[in-house]
Design an enzyme around this catalytic site. Structure first.
Site, PDB file in Angstrom:
ATOM      1  N   ASP A 124      -5.228  -3.547  -2.171  1.00 10.78           N
ATOM      2  CA  ASP A 124      -6.685  -3.681  -2.346  1.00 10.78           C
ATOM      3  C   ASP A 124      -7.027  -4.115  -3.772  1.00 10.78           C
ATOM      4  OD1 ASP A 124      -5.509  -1.155  -2.526  1.00 10.78           O
ATOM      5  OD2 ASP A 124      -7.398  -0.104  -2.565  1.00 10.78           O
ATOM      6  N   LYS A 157       0.867  -1.187   0.000  1.00  2.11           N
ATOM      7  CA  LYS A 157       0.000   0.000   0.000  1.00  2.11           C
ATOM      8  C   LYS A 157       0.908   1.242   0.000  1.00  2.11           C
ATOM      9  CE  LYS A 157      -3.915   0.747   0.704  1.00  2.11           C
ATOM     10  NZ  LYS A 157      -4.978   1.148  -0.272  1.00  2.11           N
TER      11      LYS A 157
END
Ligand code: NAD
Length: 423
Positions: free
Chosen positions: A284, A218
């Site tokens: 994600d 991330k």
């Protein structure tokens, strides 16, 4: 001589090898003997008596506590150091007593920096996705760093207050929304920690003819920790594996300098030359992509927290907790502990219904680690034949259209019979 040694970076495995094992708490007493019988049968089948495993029981968990008064006796740690490779059933997490988790203690003491989770689908196992045959990934999850390092302070304690004071007064931090009631945790991600994990993942991809390695992170939000992981990973790939990899950073560079066609040409050439493609993906998006286009991912290198989520999602995609194998490994020292990834399952312990496949498939990983791939393949084939015929323990059989629920010991005997019938 029955001990494994590591010489000049290579494991030397004697034909008769001693493997220490921890039986495990709860269902451990049911899956461990079944698993050992299956492994013994496969090794005998593959090597006709030339190779053999001598199992050596070592203690941890409830059994250790009952016999020695300690949850994780020093002798057990010493046995792993001495024999390098071992296997374990699930362990109860002691309540109180100063040990956070026996698994964490083992990982930390032996510095087992890779949590290795292969994820593949077996024909016959019912999956929640349409094309589970496209799932074939190996996850390298970093095991020692990240927000999981266990450095945190509870809201309202003097430590949290002291830390807040340091942040606001010395580091000029103004972004904490509710400072007085916040708990705090620290997320260390280092160059060395990243490099040893990424190195192991790329080496694995090379040794096992895997097409690509993806760094999952991330870094778009956590620029220095997760973003660092990505950059240091690419750096290492280009520095240490120059001739064997093609990275998406190289692709971007060619695209910027010479256009998209040239970049695509270079990528196609690298693929034709069987170079490993090194890419990255935001976590994600990656979790979505594993459902939509799982065939695009082969080896995954990621940090501790992402790795935890990814491992469970991928395991669920191919049959769930009873069938997901794993290991914790230090590729530098050679220490490796293969394990059932599920817990002690107290709700089904003693009923002879637990699925031993997680530990059995972890043994397959162990056999591969020892270089005894033939025996591992025999076990995998027997499992697949059994599943295809709907013969499985209840957790899997209940979802199979023609499923027959077998007891743990019956399932073990079925697999051994199939192993013995292997041509
Ligand atoms: P669990 O994995 O033991 O059980 C979760 C659910 O999955 C239960 O319904 C159980 O019956 C089922 N299940 C698990 N393994 C199965 C198998 N092989 N076959 C069929 N069904 C299976 O998780 P939990 O209940 O949260 O934890 C119980 C204990 O295990 C706790 O003390 C926990 O700390 C410990 N634990 C240990 C490990 C480990 O040693 N690696 C991992 C997770 C949890």
């Amino acid at each position: 001589m029955s001990k494994i040694t590591k010489v000049n970076g290579k494991l030397i495995v004697p034909d008769i090898v001693t493997i220490p094992f921890i039986e495990g708490d709860g269902v451990g007493a049911e899956i461990t003997p079944v698993c050992q019988e299956i492994v013994n049968a496969a090794v005998a089948k593959a090597y006709k008596g030339k190779r053999r495993i001598e199992w050596k029981e070592i203690l941890a968990g409830g059994k250790a506590f009952d016999q020695t008064g300690e949850w994780l006796p020093e002798d057990t740690l010493q046995a792993f150091r001495e024999y390098l490779v071992g296997i374990k059933g699930p362990l109860t997490t002691p309540i109180g007593g100063g040990i956070r988790s026996l698994n964490v203690a083992l990982r930390q003491t032996l510095d087992l920096f890779v949590c290795l989770r292969p994820v593949r689908w077996f024909k016959g196992v019912v999956s929640p996705i349409k094309e589970p045959q496209k799932v074939d990934m190996v996850i390298f999850r970093e095991n020692t760093e990240d927000i999981y390092a266990g450095i945190e302070w509870k809201q309202g304690t003097p430590e949290a207050e002291k830390f807040l004071k340091f942040l606001t007064e010395e580091m000029n931090v103004t972004k904490i929304r509710f400072p007085k009631t916040s708990s705090f945790g620290i997320k260390p991600v280092s160059i060395e920690g990243t490099e040893r994990l990424v190195r192991a993942a790329i080496k694995y991809a090379i040794d096992n003819n895997r097409p690509n390695v993806t760094f999952v992170h991330k870094g778009n939000i956590m620029k220095f920790t997760e973003g660092g992981f990505k950059l240091w990973g690419y750096d290492l790939a280009e520095r240490e594996f120059k001739d064997k990899v093609f990275t998406m950073l190289q692709y971007e560079k060619i695209k910027n300098e010479s256009g998209a066609d040239k970049a695509k040409e270079a990528l196609d050439k690298a693929k034709a030359e069987h170079k490993i493609i090194i890419k990255d993906c935001i976590c994600d998006a990656f979790l979505q992509n594993t459902l939509l286009i799982p065939e695009e991912y082969s080896v995954i290198a990621t940090m501790n927290l992402n790795g935890d989520y990814i491992s469970d999602q991928l395991a669920a995609m191919v049959g769930g907790i009873g069938i997901a194998p794993g290991a914790n490994i230090n590729y530098d020292s050679g220490y490796a502990i293969f394990e059932a990834t599920h817990g002690t399952a107290p709700n089904i312990a003693g009923k002879n219904i637990v699925n031993p496949s997680s530990l059995v498939l972890s043994s397959v990983m162990m056999l591969e680690y020892l270089g005894w791939n033939e025996a591992g393949e025999i076990i995998e084939k027997a499992l697949e034949s059994s599943f295809q015929e709907g013969m499985a323990t209840e957790d899997l059989a209940r979802f199979m259209p023609q499923g027959t629920s077998l007891k743990t010991t019956e399932f073990g005997n079925t697999i051994i019979k199939l192993i013995n019938e292997t041509k």
